[in-house]
Design an enzyme around this catalytic site. Structure first.
Site, PDB file in Angstrom:
ATOM      1  N   CYS A   1       0.858  -1.186   0.000  1.00 39.51           N
ATOM      2  CA  CYS A   1       0.000   0.000   0.000  1.00 39.51           C
ATOM      3  C   CYS A   1       0.891   1.232   0.000  1.00 39.51           C
ATOM      4  CB  CYS A   1      -0.911   0.011   1.222  1.00 39.51           C
ATOM      5  SG  CYS A   1      -2.289   1.171   1.021  1.00 39.51           S
TER       6      CYS A   1
ATOM      7  N   CYS B   1      -0.228   4.221   1.648  1.00 38.88           N
ATOM      8  CA  CYS B   1      -0.665   5.224   2.643  1.00 38.88           C
ATOM      9  C   CYS B   1       0.349   5.481   3.750  1.00 38.88           C
ATOM     10  CB  CYS B   1      -2.025   4.870   3.225  1.00 38.88           C
ATOM     11  SG  CYS B   1      -2.037   3.375   4.215  1.00 38.88           S
TER      12      CYS B   1
ATOM     13  N   LYS C   1     -12.585  -5.010   1.607  1.00 36.10           N
ATOM     14  CA  LYS C   1     -12.073  -4.102   2.639  1.00 36.10           C
ATOM     15  C   LYS C   1     -12.976  -2.882   2.707  1.00 36.10           C
ATOM     16  CE  LYS C   1      -8.122  -1.360   4.096  1.00 36.10           C
ATOM     17  NZ  LYS C   1      -6.717  -1.005   3.896  1.00 36.10           N
TER      18      LYS C   1
ATOM     19  N   LYS D   1     -12.168  -7.624   5.772  1.00 31.87           N
ATOM     20  CA  LYS D   1     -11.666  -6.682   6.761  1.00 31.87           C
ATOM     21  C   LYS D   1     -12.608  -5.513   6.920  1.00 31.87           C
ATOM     22  CE  LYS D   1      -7.764  -3.689   7.357  1.00 31.87           C
ATOM     23  NZ  LYS D   1      -6.672  -3.047   6.723  1.00 31.87           N
TER      24      LYS D   1
HETATM   25  C1  PBG Z   1      -3.453   0.397   4.755  1.00 36.68           C
HETATM   26  C2  PBG Z   1      -4.025  -0.493   5.797  1.00 36.68           C
HETATM   27  C3  PBG Z   1      -4.907  -0.151   6.841  1.00 36.68           C
HETATM   28  C4  PBG Z   1      -5.046  -1.291   7.614  1.00 36.68           C
HETATM   29  C5  PBG Z   1      -4.283  -2.285   7.021  1.00 36.68           C
HETATM   30  N1  PBG Z   1      -3.684  -1.777   5.890  1.00 36.68           N
HETATM   31  C6  PBG Z   1      -5.506   1.123   7.227  1.00 36.68           C
HETATM   32  C7  PBG Z   1      -6.450   1.801   6.362  1.00 36.68           C
HETATM   33  O1  PBG Z   1      -6.936   1.294   5.362  1.00 36.68           O
HETATM   34  O2  PBG Z   1      -6.719   2.946   6.718  1.00 36.68           O
HETATM   35  C8  PBG Z   1      -5.867  -1.391   8.879  1.00 36.68           C
HETATM   36  C9  PBG Z   1      -5.459  -2.442   9.834  1.00 36.68           C
HETATM   37  C10 PBG Z   1      -6.019  -2.327  11.190  1.00 36.68           C
HETATM   38  O3  PBG Z   1      -6.846  -1.438  11.512  1.00 36.68           O
HETATM   39  O4  PBG Z   1      -5.627  -3.156  12.002  1.00 36.68           O
HETATM   40  N2  PBG Z   1      -4.173   0.566   3.642  1.00 36.68           N
END
Ligand code: PBG
Length: 329
Positions: free
Chosen positions: A119, A121, A194, A247
């Site tokens: 990712c 971010c 997700k 997720k």
């Molecule tokens: C990044 C990512 C996120 C999580 C996993 N990969 C955060 C998001 O999408 O903001 C969240 C994992 C967690 O809350 O344990 N894209």
């Protein structure tokens, strides 16, 4: 009374209960998410996730020793880069933090299965999972960088890559890029379903990845939807996903169930940061029986159809499972 059927027959003691038990949590279910950062001798606690840390590479190695001793088969790696920029270059830097962590872990623990989060971010200064232009999150341009990220992680020695960005077409782009680089043997575990969830709050503190403007609703899914999860997952499966992630997990048991029934692929439930934080906070207050609640939450994910559990509870669960007679619950 002339009762013939008495469901209580099979509940009368722990021996018979354990003999007819339908679902079990096993060590081989567990995937432990970990955060790596630059520096030395750093083991920085995440306040909203007691027991979870950002590790510098030396401390990461020490932590891995425990992971391996506890017989946890796999970790999922997230990186906190030294600098962020608008193109997330730390994500696909051959010497990026995740790439270095992977090299180190492989060298010392060749049998630990290394999964890397793909990712942008954590690496972008705006905190979005893709490139941004005029306030819009670009899709196809971001996908190219995600494919580069996956290739650089696999080159460093990752056993599997896990794209979590939710851009369209990224599984296919990653599959093609890996194949073209002689990495056809690397599987993809895709965050297929997700959701744009409030349960990710503590993670964004852990990874320093909160979006600096807007939110993730133009790429992550809308929580009220379930048909959409099937369509998203179908695309990822067609594009070559080997494992499907749902997720968050706790509020999405129906999605775990439906994706398992429909696609018959291994499904991983991501027991996310907010779910972890709620249990930790309530048990710190003495309001719940921590071990019981953790095991009940996780076995609920298995009952829904999950094959794998991505969970920050992995260490404590493994400690319980490793105890003699350790059913954990
Ligand atoms: C990044 C990512 C996120 C999580 C996993 N990969 C955060 C998001 O999408 O903001 C969240 C994992 C967690 O809350 O344990 N894209």
């Amino acid at each position: 009374m002339q009762l013939r059927k008495r469901p209580r027959h099979l509940r009368s003691n722990e021996v018979i209960r354990s003999m007819v038990r339908e679902n079990h949590i096993m060590l081989t279910d567990l995937i432990y998410p970990m955060f790596v950062c630059y520096g030395e001798k750093k083991k920085i606690p995440i306040p909203s996730m007691p027991g979870i840390f950002q590790y510098s590479l030396d401390e990461f190695l020490l932590a891995l020793q425990e992971v391996v001793t506890l017989k946890i088969p796999a970790i999922l790696l997230f990186g906190i880069p030294e600098y962020k920029d608008d193109i997330g270059s730390g994500a696909y830097d051959e010497c990026g933090i995740v790439q270095e962590a992977v090299r180190l872990a492989k060298k010392h623990y060749p049998n630990l299965y290394l999964i890397t989060d793909v990712c942008l971010c954590e690496y972008t200064d705006h905190g979005h999972c893709g490139l941004v232009k005029s306030g819009q999150i670009l899709n196809d341009e971001s996908v190219e960088l995600l494919a580069r990220t996956a290739v650089s992680q696999a080159r460093a020695g990752a056993d599997m890559v896990a794209p979590s960005d939710m851009m369209d077409g990224r599984v296919l782009a990653i599959r093609e890029a890996l194949d073209a680089e002689g990495l056809a043997h690397i599987p993809i575990m895709s965050y297929s379903a997700k959701y744009a969830s409030g349960f990710y709050g503590p993670f964004r503190e852990a990874a320093g990845s909160a979006p600096q403007f807007g939110d993730r609703r133009t790429y992550q899914m809308d929580p009220p939807n379930s048909d959409e999860a099937i369509r998203e997952t179908e695309l990822d499966v067609e594009e070559g996903a080997d494992i499907i992630i749902v997720k968050p997990a706790l509020a999405y048991g129906d999605i775990i169930y439906q994706t398992k029934q429909k696609f018959r692929l291994p499904v991983a439930a991501y027991n996310v940061s907010g779910e972890y934080a709620m249990i930790k906070a309530a048990s710190a207050n003495g309001w719940i029986d921590e071990q019981r609640i953790i095991m009940e939450a996780l076995v609920g994910m298995k009952r829904a159809g999950a094959d794998l559990l991505i969970t920050y509870h992995a260490l404590e669960v493994a400690r319980w499972l490793n105890k003699p007679g350790g059913g954990g619950a």
